[in-house]
Write a protein that holds these residues in place. Structure first.
Motif, PDB file in Angstrom:
ATOM      1  N   CYS A   1       0.830  -1.202   0.000  1.00  0.00           N
ATOM      2  CA  CYS A   1       0.000   0.000   0.000  1.00  0.00           C
ATOM      3  C   CYS A   1       0.870   1.260   0.000  1.00  0.00           C
ATOM      4  O   CYS A   1       1.857   1.343   0.730  1.00  0.00           O
ATOM      5  N   SER A   2       0.520   2.240  -0.829  1.00  0.00           N
ATOM      6  CA  SER A   2       1.330   3.461  -0.929  1.00  0.00           C
ATOM      7  C   SER A   2       0.632   4.692  -0.364  1.00  0.00           C
ATOM      8  O   SER A   2       1.259   5.744  -0.228  1.00  0.00           O
ATOM      9  N   ASP A   3      -0.645   4.577  -0.023  1.00  0.00           N
ATOM     10  CA  ASP A   3      -1.389   5.712   0.525  1.00  0.00           C
ATOM     11  C   ASP A   3      -1.050   5.892   2.004  1.00  0.00           C
ATOM     12  O   ASP A   3      -1.207   4.971   2.805  1.00  0.00           O
ATOM     13  N   ARG A   4      -0.585   7.084   2.371  1.00  0.00           N
ATOM     14  CA  ARG A   4      -0.106   7.314   3.740  1.00  0.00           C
ATOM     15  C   ARG A   4      -1.216   7.144   4.775  1.00  0.00           C
ATOM     16  O   ARG A   4      -0.985   6.603   5.859  1.00  0.00           O
ATOM     17  N   VAL A   5      -2.432   7.593   4.454  1.00  0.00           N
ATOM     18  CA  VAL A   5      -3.549   7.465   5.401  1.00  0.00           C
ATOM     19  C   VAL A   5      -3.844   5.991   5.668  1.00  0.00           C
ATOM     20  O   VAL A   5      -4.053   5.574   6.819  1.00  0.00           O
TER      21      VAL A   5
ATOM     22  N   ILE B   1       5.948  -6.905   7.026  1.00  0.00           N
ATOM     23  CA  ILE B   1       6.000  -6.636   5.594  1.00  0.00           C
ATOM     24  C   ILE B   1       7.289  -7.237   5.050  1.00  0.00           C
ATOM     25  O   ILE B   1       8.344  -7.120   5.669  1.00  0.00           O
ATOM     26  N   CYS B   2       7.198  -7.912   3.920  1.00  0.00           N
ATOM     27  CA  CYS B   2       8.381  -8.494   3.281  1.00  0.00           C
ATOM     28  C   CYS B   2       8.679  -7.732   1.997  1.00  0.00           C
ATOM     29  O   CYS B   2       7.938  -7.842   1.020  1.00  0.00           O
ATOM     30  N   PHE B   3       9.754  -6.939   2.004  1.00  0.00           N
ATOM     31  CA  PHE B   3      10.160  -6.195   0.814  1.00  0.00           C
ATOM     32  C   PHE B   3      11.106  -7.047  -0.036  1.00  0.00           C
ATOM     33  O   PHE B   3      12.290  -6.764  -0.168  1.00  0.00           O
ATOM     34  N   GLY B   4      10.577  -8.121  -0.606  1.00  0.00           N
ATOM     35  CA  GLY B   4      11.368  -8.940  -1.513  1.00  0.00           C
ATOM     36  C   GLY B   4      12.271  -9.951  -0.844  1.00  0.00           C
ATOM     37  O   GLY B   4      12.694 -10.917  -1.465  1.00  0.00           O
ATOM     38  N   GLY B   5      12.610  -9.738   0.428  1.00  0.00           N
ATOM     39  CA  GLY B   5      13.418 -10.715   1.157  1.00  0.00           C
ATOM     40  C   GLY B   5      14.901 -10.686   0.848  1.00  0.00           C
ATOM     41  O   GLY B   5      15.629 -11.600   1.247  1.00  0.00           O
TER      42      GLY B   5
ATOM     43  N   ASN C   1      13.913  -8.605  13.700  1.00  0.00           N
ATOM     44  CA  ASN C   1      14.407  -8.957  12.354  1.00  0.00           C
ATOM     45  C   ASN C   1      13.289  -9.148  11.331  1.00  0.00           C
ATOM     46  O   ASN C   1      13.541  -9.617  10.223  1.00  0.00           O
ATOM     47  N   LEU C   2      12.056  -8.809  11.698  1.00  0.00           N
ATOM     48  CA  LEU C   2      10.948  -8.824  10.744  1.00  0.00           C
ATOM     49  C   LEU C   2      10.422  -7.397  10.625  1.00  0.00           C
ATOM     50  O   LEU C   2      10.009  -6.804  11.624  1.00  0.00           O
ATOM     51  N   ASP C   3      10.447  -6.837   9.427  1.00  0.00           N
ATOM     52  CA  ASP C   3      10.014  -5.451   9.236  1.00  0.00           C
ATOM     53  C   ASP C   3       8.532  -5.302   9.552  1.00  0.00           C
ATOM     54  O   ASP C   3       7.709  -6.128   9.145  1.00  0.00           O
ATOM     55  N   ASN C   4       8.188  -4.222  10.268  1.00  0.00           N
ATOM     56  CA  ASN C   4       6.791  -3.978  10.618  1.00  0.00           C
ATOM     57  C   ASN C   4       6.178  -2.910   9.715  1.00  0.00           C
ATOM     58  O   ASN C   4       6.814  -2.419   8.780  1.00  0.00           O
ATOM     59  N   PHE C   5       4.927  -2.537  10.003  1.00  0.00           N
ATOM     60  CA  PHE C   5       4.226  -1.575   9.152  1.00  0.00           C
ATOM     61  C   PHE C   5       4.818  -0.171   9.254  1.00  0.00           C
ATOM     62  O   PHE C   5       4.661   0.638   8.340  1.00  0.00           O
ATOM     63  N   GLU C   6       5.483   0.132  10.361  1.00  0.00           N
ATOM     64  CA  GLU C   6       6.139   1.439  10.472  1.00  0.00           C
ATOM     65  C   GLU C   6       7.301   1.540   9.485  1.00  0.00           C
ATOM     66  O   GLU C   6       7.605   2.622   8.979  1.00  0.00           O
ATOM     67  N   HIS C   7       7.933   0.408   9.215  1.00  0.00           N
ATOM     68  CA  HIS C   7       8.980   0.378   8.184  1.00  0.00           C
ATOM     69  C   HIS C   7       8.365   0.655   6.812  1.00  0.00           C
ATOM     70  O   HIS C   7       8.976   1.327   5.971  1.00  0.00           O
ATOM     71  N   THR C   8       7.147   0.162   6.598  1.00  0.00           N
ATOM     72  CA  THR C   8       6.438   0.439   5.342  1.00  0.00           C
ATOM     73  C   THR C   8       6.238   1.938   5.161  1.00  0.00           C
ATOM     74  O   THR C   8       6.453   2.479   4.073  1.00  0.00           O
TER      75      THR C   8
END
Length: 441
Positions: free
Chosen positions: A96-100, A119-123, A410-417
Protein backbone atom coordinates in the motif's frame (compact mmCIF):
# COMPACT_ATOMS: atom_id res chain seq x y z
CA UNK A 1 2.16 -24.97 16.84
CA UNK A 2 2.30 -23.48 13.34
CA UNK A 3 -0.67 -21.29 12.31
CA UNK A 4 -3.09 -22.16 9.52
CA UNK A 5 -2.69 -19.97 6.45
CA UNK A 6 -5.07 -17.82 4.41
CA UNK A 7 -3.79 -16.12 1.25
CA UNK A 8 -5.22 -12.98 -0.33
CA UNK A 9 -4.32 -12.80 -4.00
CA UNK A 10 -3.99 -15.14 -6.96
CA UNK A 11 -1.00 -13.60 -8.75
CA UNK A 12 1.96 -15.87 -9.63
CA UNK A 13 3.61 -15.06 -6.28
CA UNK A 14 0.67 -16.82 -4.58
CA UNK A 15 1.52 -20.09 -6.32
CA UNK A 16 5.14 -19.91 -5.13
CA UNK A 17 3.98 -18.90 -1.66
CA UNK A 18 1.70 -21.95 -1.42
CA UNK A 19 4.52 -24.30 -2.43
CA UNK A 20 7.09 -22.77 -0.05
CA UNK A 21 4.63 -22.79 2.86
CA UNK A 22 3.88 -26.45 2.15
CA UNK A 23 7.61 -27.26 2.18
CA UNK A 24 7.94 -25.49 5.55
CA UNK A 25 5.03 -27.57 6.94
CA UNK A 26 2.40 -24.82 7.01
CA UNK A 27 -1.17 -25.71 5.98
CA UNK A 28 -3.03 -23.42 3.56
CA UNK A 29 -6.76 -23.43 4.32
CA UNK A 30 -8.12 -20.67 2.07
CA UNK A 31 -7.19 -18.41 -0.82
CA UNK A 32 -9.01 -15.28 -2.01
CA UNK A 33 -9.13 -13.93 -5.54
CA UNK A 34 -10.87 -10.85 -6.91
CA UNK A 35 -10.90 -12.24 -10.47
CA UNK A 36 -14.48 -12.59 -11.67
CA UNK A 37 -14.43 -14.10 -15.17
CA UNK A 38 -16.71 -17.07 -15.87
CA UNK A 39 -14.05 -19.80 -15.71
CA UNK A 40 -12.71 -18.51 -12.39
CA UNK A 41 -16.22 -18.42 -10.92
CA UNK A 42 -16.63 -22.06 -11.93
CA UNK A 43 -13.31 -22.91 -10.26
CA UNK A 44 -14.50 -21.23 -7.06
CA UNK A 45 -17.70 -23.28 -7.09
CA UNK A 46 -15.76 -26.53 -7.50
CA UNK A 47 -13.13 -25.80 -4.82
CA UNK A 48 -13.63 -25.51 -1.08
CA UNK A 49 -10.40 -23.56 -0.65
CA UNK A 50 -10.84 -20.74 -3.20
CA UNK A 51 -13.27 -17.87 -2.65
CA UNK A 52 -13.97 -14.32 -3.80
CA UNK A 53 -15.19 -13.20 -0.36
CA UNK A 54 -12.71 -11.51 1.99
CA UNK A 55 -14.78 -12.38 5.06
CA UNK A 56 -14.86 -16.07 4.15
CA UNK A 57 -11.08 -16.24 4.53
CA UNK A 58 -10.89 -14.05 7.63
CA UNK A 59 -13.66 -15.92 9.47
CA UNK A 60 -12.22 -19.35 8.67
CA UNK A 61 -11.50 -20.84 12.10
CA UNK A 62 -8.47 -22.74 10.73
CA UNK A 63 -6.76 -19.54 9.53
CA UNK A 64 -4.53 -17.78 12.07
CA UNK A 65 -2.07 -16.10 9.68
CA UNK A 66 -3.00 -14.26 6.49
CA UNK A 67 -0.69 -13.31 3.64
CA UNK A 68 -1.71 -10.22 1.68
CA UNK A 69 -0.22 -10.41 -1.81
CA UNK A 70 -3.01 -8.91 -3.89
CA UNK A 71 -3.08 -5.48 -5.50
CA UNK A 72 -1.89 -2.77 -3.06
CA UNK A 73 -5.17 -0.84 -2.77
CA UNK A 74 -6.69 -3.82 -0.88
CA UNK A 75 -3.89 -4.09 1.69
CA UNK A 76 -5.16 -1.64 4.32
CA UNK A 77 -8.73 -2.97 4.28
CA UNK A 78 -7.62 -6.59 4.69
CA UNK A 79 -4.89 -5.91 7.27
CA UNK A 80 -7.03 -3.80 9.60
CA UNK A 81 -9.90 -6.30 9.42
CA UNK A 82 -7.59 -9.26 10.02
CA UNK A 83 -5.81 -7.74 13.02
CA UNK A 84 -9.14 -6.62 14.46
CA UNK A 85 -10.39 -10.21 14.68
CA UNK A 86 -7.12 -11.65 16.00
CA UNK A 87 -5.30 -12.83 12.87
CA UNK A 88 -1.57 -12.46 12.26
CA UNK A 89 -0.75 -10.54 9.06
CA UNK A 90 2.11 -10.52 6.55
CA UNK A 91 2.09 -8.22 3.51
CA UNK A 92 4.23 -8.83 0.45
CA UNK A 93 5.69 -6.11 -1.74
CA UNK A 94 4.47 -4.06 -3.64
CA UNK A 95 2.52 -2.73 -0.71
CA UNK A 96 0.00 0.00 0.00
CA UNK A 97 1.33 3.46 -0.93
CA UNK A 98 -1.39 5.71 0.52
CA UNK A 99 -0.11 7.31 3.74
CA UNK A 100 -3.55 7.47 5.40
CA UNK A 101 -4.11 3.75 4.77
CA UNK A 102 -0.62 2.91 6.07
CA UNK A 103 -1.37 4.87 9.26
CA UNK A 104 -4.53 2.80 9.73
CA UNK A 105 -2.45 -0.37 9.42
CA UNK A 106 0.08 0.94 11.96
CA UNK A 107 -2.61 1.85 14.50
CA UNK A 108 -4.16 -1.63 14.19
CA UNK A 109 -0.76 -3.30 14.62
CA UNK A 110 0.10 -1.24 17.73
CA UNK A 111 -3.25 -2.11 19.26
CA UNK A 112 -2.51 -5.85 19.00
CA UNK A 113 1.16 -6.42 20.03
CA UNK A 114 0.49 -10.14 20.57
CA UNK A 115 -0.07 -10.55 16.83
CA UNK A 116 2.52 -10.60 14.06
CA UNK A 117 2.21 -7.71 11.61
CA UNK A 118 5.04 -7.71 9.10
CA UNK A 119 6.00 -6.64 5.59
CA UNK A 120 8.38 -8.49 3.28
CA UNK A 121 10.16 -6.19 0.81
CA UNK A 122 11.37 -8.94 -1.51
CA UNK A 123 13.42 -10.71 1.16
CA UNK A 124 16.81 -9.61 -0.20
CA UNK A 125 18.20 -8.97 3.25
CA UNK A 126 17.49 -12.56 4.32
CA UNK A 127 19.85 -13.93 1.67
CA UNK A 128 23.28 -15.18 2.74
CA UNK A 129 24.85 -13.05 -0.02
CA UNK A 130 23.47 -9.95 1.67
CA UNK A 131 24.68 -11.16 5.07
CA UNK A 132 28.18 -11.64 3.62
CA UNK A 133 28.08 -8.16 2.10
CA UNK A 134 26.96 -6.49 5.32
CA UNK A 135 29.47 -8.36 7.49
CA UNK A 136 32.36 -7.25 5.27
CA UNK A 137 31.54 -3.52 5.21
CA UNK A 138 34.30 -2.84 7.73
CA UNK A 139 36.89 -3.94 5.14
CA UNK A 140 36.21 -1.03 2.79
CA UNK A 141 36.48 1.85 5.25
CA UNK A 142 34.16 4.85 5.11
CA UNK A 143 31.38 4.26 2.60
CA UNK A 144 31.13 7.05 0.03
CA UNK A 145 28.96 5.81 -2.84
CA UNK A 146 26.72 2.85 -3.64
CA UNK A 147 25.82 2.15 -7.28
CA UNK A 148 22.98 -0.26 -8.05
CA UNK A 149 21.90 -1.39 -11.52
CA UNK A 150 18.90 -3.67 -12.12
CA UNK A 151 17.70 -5.17 -15.40
CA UNK A 152 14.43 -7.09 -15.48
CA UNK A 153 11.30 -7.94 -17.45
CA UNK A 154 8.55 -5.45 -18.13
CA UNK A 155 5.83 -6.54 -15.68
CA UNK A 156 2.87 -5.95 -18.01
CA UNK A 157 4.59 -7.74 -20.90
CA UNK A 158 5.51 -10.57 -18.52
CA UNK A 159 1.86 -11.59 -18.20
CA UNK A 160 1.73 -12.17 -21.95
CA UNK A 161 4.76 -14.47 -21.76
CA UNK A 162 3.22 -16.25 -18.78
CA UNK A 163 0.08 -16.94 -20.84
CA UNK A 164 2.15 -18.54 -23.59
CA UNK A 165 3.96 -20.73 -21.04
CA UNK A 166 0.77 -21.89 -19.30
CA UNK A 167 -1.50 -22.26 -22.33
CA UNK A 168 -0.39 -25.86 -23.08
CA UNK A 169 -0.20 -26.99 -19.48
CA UNK A 170 -2.53 -29.67 -18.12
CA UNK A 171 -3.79 -28.62 -14.71
CA UNK A 172 -4.42 -30.87 -11.71
CA UNK A 173 -7.26 -28.93 -10.13
CA UNK A 174 -7.10 -30.91 -6.90
CA UNK A 175 -3.79 -29.14 -6.13
CA UNK A 176 -4.17 -25.57 -4.84
CA UNK A 177 -1.08 -24.18 -6.60
CA UNK A 178 -2.38 -25.61 -9.90
CA UNK A 179 -5.72 -23.83 -9.35
CA UNK A 180 -3.81 -20.55 -8.98
CA UNK A 181 -2.01 -21.30 -12.25
CA UNK A 182 -5.36 -21.88 -13.94
CA UNK A 183 -6.69 -18.56 -12.62
CA UNK A 184 -3.59 -16.79 -13.93
CA UNK A 185 -4.10 -18.37 -17.34
CA UNK A 186 -7.72 -17.20 -17.38
CA UNK A 187 -6.68 -13.69 -16.38
CA UNK A 188 -3.95 -13.36 -18.99
CA UNK A 189 -6.31 -14.43 -21.78
CA UNK A 190 -9.17 -12.06 -20.90
CA UNK A 191 -9.65 -8.41 -20.13
CA UNK A 192 -11.23 -9.16 -16.75
CA UNK A 193 -11.33 -6.12 -14.45
CA UNK A 194 -8.77 -6.35 -11.68
CA UNK A 195 -6.45 -8.61 -13.65
CA UNK A 196 -3.74 -6.93 -15.69
CA UNK A 197 -4.94 -3.37 -15.27
CA UNK A 198 -3.60 -2.72 -11.77
CA UNK A 199 -0.12 -3.66 -13.00
CA UNK A 200 -0.34 -0.76 -15.43
CA UNK A 201 -1.66 1.91 -13.04
CA UNK A 202 0.83 3.88 -10.95
CA UNK A 203 -1.98 5.15 -8.71
CA UNK A 204 -2.66 1.55 -7.63
CA UNK A 205 0.98 0.94 -6.67
CA UNK A 206 2.33 -0.49 -9.93
CA UNK A 207 5.70 0.30 -11.50
CA UNK A 208 9.31 -0.76 -11.09
CA UNK A 209 9.99 1.86 -8.40
CA UNK A 210 7.36 0.47 -6.03
CA UNK A 211 8.15 -3.17 -6.88
CA UNK A 212 11.97 -3.24 -6.99
CA UNK A 213 13.02 0.25 -5.88
CA UNK A 214 11.22 -0.05 -2.53
CA UNK A 215 12.98 -3.38 -1.89
CA UNK A 216 16.38 -1.80 -2.64
CA UNK A 217 15.68 1.20 -0.38
CA UNK A 218 14.67 -1.16 2.43
CA UNK A 219 17.88 -3.16 1.98
CA UNK A 220 20.08 -0.03 1.89
CA UNK A 221 18.59 1.37 5.12
CA UNK A 222 19.18 -1.96 6.85
CA UNK A 223 22.73 -2.23 5.51
CA UNK A 224 23.70 1.33 6.49
CA UNK A 225 22.23 1.30 9.99
CA UNK A 226 21.98 4.65 11.71
CA UNK A 227 21.76 6.59 8.46
CA UNK A 228 18.68 8.37 7.17
CA UNK A 229 17.57 9.51 3.70
CA UNK A 230 17.54 13.32 3.80
CA UNK A 231 16.89 14.20 0.15
CA UNK A 232 16.20 12.44 -3.14
CA UNK A 233 16.33 13.06 -6.87
CA UNK A 234 14.41 10.83 -9.26
CA UNK A 235 13.45 10.34 -12.88
CA UNK A 236 10.59 7.97 -13.72
CA UNK A 237 9.50 7.15 -17.26
CA UNK A 238 6.71 5.16 -18.89
CA UNK A 239 8.40 4.32 -22.18
CA UNK A 240 5.91 1.62 -23.25
CA UNK A 241 2.41 2.99 -22.68
CA UNK A 242 0.24 0.60 -24.73
CA UNK A 243 -0.77 -2.96 -23.96
CA UNK A 244 0.64 -5.86 -25.96
CA UNK A 245 -1.56 -8.40 -27.68
CA UNK A 246 -2.82 -11.00 -25.24
CA UNK A 247 -2.57 -14.74 -25.68
CA UNK A 248 -5.84 -14.83 -27.63
CA UNK A 249 -4.50 -12.44 -30.25
CA UNK A 250 -6.53 -9.47 -29.03
CA UNK A 251 -5.30 -6.23 -27.58
CA UNK A 252 -6.48 -5.80 -23.98
CA UNK A 253 -7.60 -2.44 -22.58
CA UNK A 254 -7.26 -0.63 -25.89
CA UNK A 255 -8.85 2.51 -24.44
CA UNK A 256 -6.42 2.58 -21.51
CA UNK A 257 -2.85 3.76 -21.29
CA UNK A 258 -0.12 2.30 -19.12
CA UNK A 259 0.86 4.87 -16.49
CA UNK A 260 3.17 2.71 -14.35
CA UNK A 261 6.87 3.47 -14.68
CA UNK A 262 8.90 0.88 -16.58
CA UNK A 263 12.20 2.75 -16.18
CA UNK A 264 13.43 4.71 -13.19
CA UNK A 265 16.65 6.13 -11.87
CA UNK A 266 17.02 7.86 -8.53
CA UNK A 267 19.60 9.15 -6.09
CA UNK A 268 19.43 9.10 -2.31
CA UNK A 269 21.51 11.27 0.00
CA UNK A 270 22.04 9.62 3.38
CA UNK A 271 23.21 11.37 6.53
CA UNK A 272 25.34 11.40 8.57
CA UNK A 273 28.32 10.95 6.28
CA UNK A 274 26.83 12.23 3.00
CA UNK A 275 26.59 8.76 1.45
CA UNK A 276 25.24 8.87 -2.11
CA UNK A 277 23.13 5.99 -3.44
CA UNK A 278 22.60 5.75 -7.23
CA UNK A 279 19.94 3.31 -8.47
CA UNK A 280 18.89 2.52 -12.05
CA UNK A 281 16.05 0.05 -12.77
CA UNK A 282 15.38 -0.86 -16.39
CA UNK A 283 12.53 -3.20 -17.31
CA UNK A 284 12.96 -2.60 -21.03
CA UNK A 285 15.88 -5.02 -21.11
CA UNK A 286 13.26 -7.83 -21.35
CA UNK A 287 15.77 -10.14 -19.69
CA UNK A 288 15.89 -12.25 -16.59
CA UNK A 289 16.33 -10.26 -13.41
CA UNK A 290 19.94 -9.33 -12.74
CA UNK A 291 21.47 -6.80 -10.42
CA UNK A 292 24.89 -5.38 -9.70
CA UNK A 293 25.50 -3.61 -6.40
CA UNK A 294 28.78 -1.78 -5.85
CA UNK A 295 29.46 -0.42 -2.37
CA UNK A 296 32.47 1.89 -2.65
CA UNK A 297 34.52 2.83 0.41
CA UNK A 298 37.79 4.60 1.14
CA UNK A 299 39.77 1.31 1.27
CA UNK A 300 37.96 -0.94 -1.19
CA UNK A 301 34.79 -2.03 -2.95
CA UNK A 302 32.22 -4.73 -2.25
CA UNK A 303 30.35 -6.06 -5.27
CA UNK A 304 27.17 -8.14 -5.21
CA UNK A 305 26.58 -9.43 -8.73
CA UNK A 306 23.52 -11.71 -8.93
CA UNK A 307 24.45 -14.59 -6.56
CA UNK A 308 28.11 -13.75 -5.92
CA UNK A 309 29.74 -11.24 -3.58
CA UNK A 310 33.25 -9.94 -4.31
CA UNK A 311 35.69 -7.87 -2.30
CA UNK A 312 38.11 -5.59 -4.15
CA UNK A 313 40.88 -4.26 -1.91
CA UNK A 314 42.89 -1.10 -2.68
CA UNK A 315 46.44 -2.23 -1.88
CA UNK A 316 49.14 0.12 -3.13
CA UNK A 317 46.91 1.01 -6.07
CA UNK A 318 46.63 -2.67 -7.08
CA UNK A 319 43.20 -4.32 -7.21
CA UNK A 320 43.16 -7.60 -5.30
CA UNK A 321 39.85 -9.33 -5.94
CA UNK A 322 38.42 -12.15 -3.85
CA UNK A 323 35.07 -13.87 -3.68
CA UNK A 324 33.20 -14.18 -0.39
CA UNK A 325 31.55 -17.56 0.08
CA UNK A 326 28.43 -18.50 2.05
CA UNK A 327 30.54 -19.04 5.19
CA UNK A 328 31.83 -15.45 4.97
CA UNK A 329 35.33 -16.59 3.93
CA UNK A 330 37.39 -15.05 1.13
CA UNK A 331 39.05 -17.08 -1.60
CA UNK A 332 41.69 -15.71 -3.97
CA UNK A 333 40.36 -17.51 -7.01
CA UNK A 334 36.70 -16.71 -7.68
CA UNK A 335 34.45 -19.71 -8.14
CA UNK A 336 30.96 -18.90 -9.38
CA UNK A 337 29.60 -21.86 -7.42
CA UNK A 338 31.13 -20.86 -4.09
CA UNK A 339 28.19 -18.76 -2.98
CA UNK A 340 25.81 -21.68 -3.09
CA UNK A 341 28.15 -24.27 -1.61
CA UNK A 342 26.39 -26.39 1.01
CA UNK A 343 28.35 -28.27 3.70
CA UNK A 344 28.12 -32.00 3.07
CA UNK A 345 27.28 -32.70 6.72
CA UNK A 346 24.28 -30.37 6.78
CA UNK A 347 21.26 -32.31 5.45
CA UNK A 348 18.82 -29.48 6.26
CA UNK A 349 20.78 -27.02 4.13
CA UNK A 350 21.03 -29.58 1.34
CA UNK A 351 17.26 -30.15 1.42
CA UNK A 352 16.74 -26.38 1.33
CA UNK A 353 19.01 -25.94 -1.71
CA UNK A 354 17.43 -28.91 -3.50
CA UNK A 355 13.98 -27.39 -2.99
CA UNK A 356 15.09 -23.94 -4.20
CA UNK A 357 16.79 -25.43 -7.26
CA UNK A 358 13.29 -26.30 -8.50
CA UNK A 359 12.79 -22.55 -9.01
CA UNK A 360 16.09 -21.84 -10.77
CA UNK A 361 14.28 -21.40 -14.10
CA UNK A 362 11.08 -19.88 -12.72
CA UNK A 363 11.49 -16.74 -14.84
CA UNK A 364 10.99 -18.81 -18.00
CA UNK A 365 7.34 -19.26 -16.96
CA UNK A 366 6.82 -16.29 -14.63
CA UNK A 367 9.11 -13.45 -15.79
CA UNK A 368 7.86 -11.18 -12.99
CA UNK A 369 9.27 -13.50 -10.29
CA UNK A 370 13.07 -13.21 -10.04
CA UNK A 371 14.75 -16.33 -8.65
CA UNK A 372 16.70 -14.13 -6.22
CA UNK A 373 13.44 -12.82 -4.74
CA UNK A 374 11.96 -16.33 -4.52
CA UNK A 375 15.02 -17.39 -2.52
CA UNK A 376 14.66 -14.30 -0.33
CA UNK A 377 10.99 -15.09 0.28
CA UNK A 378 11.91 -18.65 1.27
CA UNK A 379 14.42 -17.53 3.91
CA UNK A 380 12.01 -14.85 5.15
CA UNK A 381 9.29 -17.48 5.65
CA UNK A 382 11.81 -19.75 7.34
CA UNK A 383 12.50 -16.91 9.80
CA UNK A 384 8.73 -16.47 10.32
CA UNK A 385 8.43 -20.17 11.14
CA UNK A 386 11.22 -19.87 13.73
CA UNK A 387 9.46 -16.88 15.30
CA UNK A 388 6.16 -18.74 15.64
CA UNK A 389 7.93 -21.67 17.32
CA UNK A 390 9.68 -19.22 19.66
CA UNK A 391 6.35 -17.49 20.37
CA UNK A 392 4.72 -20.84 21.19
CA UNK A 393 7.53 -21.63 23.65
CA UNK A 394 7.28 -18.19 25.28
CA UNK A 395 3.53 -18.60 25.80
CA UNK A 396 4.01 -22.11 27.20
CA UNK A 397 6.48 -20.82 29.79
CA UNK A 398 4.50 -17.73 30.79
CA UNK A 399 1.80 -17.49 33.43
CA UNK A 400 0.15 -14.70 31.42
CA UNK A 401 0.30 -16.26 27.98
CA UNK A 402 -2.42 -13.97 26.59
CA UNK A 403 -0.23 -10.88 27.05
CA UNK A 404 3.06 -12.21 25.65
CA UNK A 405 4.12 -9.91 22.76
CA UNK A 406 5.08 -11.54 19.48
CA UNK A 407 8.91 -11.74 19.07
CA UNK A 408 9.11 -9.80 15.80
CA UNK A 409 12.82 -8.90 15.85
CA UNK A 410 14.41 -8.96 12.35
CA UNK A 411 10.95 -8.82 10.74
CA UNK A 412 10.01 -5.45 9.24
CA UNK A 413 6.79 -3.98 10.62
CA UNK A 414 4.23 -1.57 9.15
CA UNK A 415 6.14 1.44 10.47
CA UNK A 416 8.98 0.38 8.18
CA UNK A 417 6.44 0.44 5.34
CA UNK A 418 5.63 4.06 6.17
CA UNK A 419 9.35 4.93 6.14
CA UNK A 420 9.95 3.31 2.74
CA UNK A 421 6.81 4.77 1.16
CA UNK A 422 7.75 8.25 2.41
CA UNK A 423 11.01 7.97 0.46
CA UNK A 424 9.22 6.50 -2.58
CA UNK A 425 6.66 9.33 -2.59
CA UNK A 426 9.50 11.87 -2.44
CA UNK A 427 11.09 10.24 -5.50
CA UNK A 428 7.78 10.53 -7.39
CA UNK A 429 7.59 14.20 -6.40
CA UNK A 430 11.18 14.80 -7.50
CA UNK A 431 10.48 13.24 -10.89
CA UNK A 432 7.47 15.52 -11.40
CA UNK A 433 9.27 18.69 -10.26
CA UNK A 434 12.72 17.82 -11.70
CA UNK A 435 14.62 18.86 -8.56
CA UNK A 436 16.14 17.51 -5.37
CA UNK A 437 13.35 16.99 -2.83
CA UNK A 438 13.91 16.85 0.95
CA UNK A 439 12.31 13.81 2.60
CA UNK A 440 9.74 14.90 5.19
CA UNK A 441 9.08 12.15 7.71
Amino acid sequence: MLPGIGIFGSDPISKVLIEILGHLEFDVHAIWTNISDKETRNLIKSSNLVTNSIDTVLLNKNVQLVFVCCQPNFHSQICTKALGIGKNVICLNPTCSDRVEIEQMIVSARYYPCLLSSICFGGLRYLKEYTSLKNKLNLIGDIKVCNITINCHNIVMARNQMHQSLSNKKFQLDILSEIVDKINLNVSSTSAPGSVNWLSDKDLGAGVLNRYGAAIISMILDMLEGKKVTKVFGCLKTLVDTFPESGNGKNNFTIRKITADDYCTFQLNLEPGSVLINVCINSLAHSKYSHEINVCGSRGVLKWIDSNVYHVNFDNYNLNSAIIDSNNNESTYPDSNNENTVPENDPKSQACEEFLNNYAKIEDTYPELPFLYVRGLYFYLKKVKEKFIEFHNLKSNSKKSATVPFPSENLDNFEHTRLIQTVVKSIYQSSCENRWVPVKY
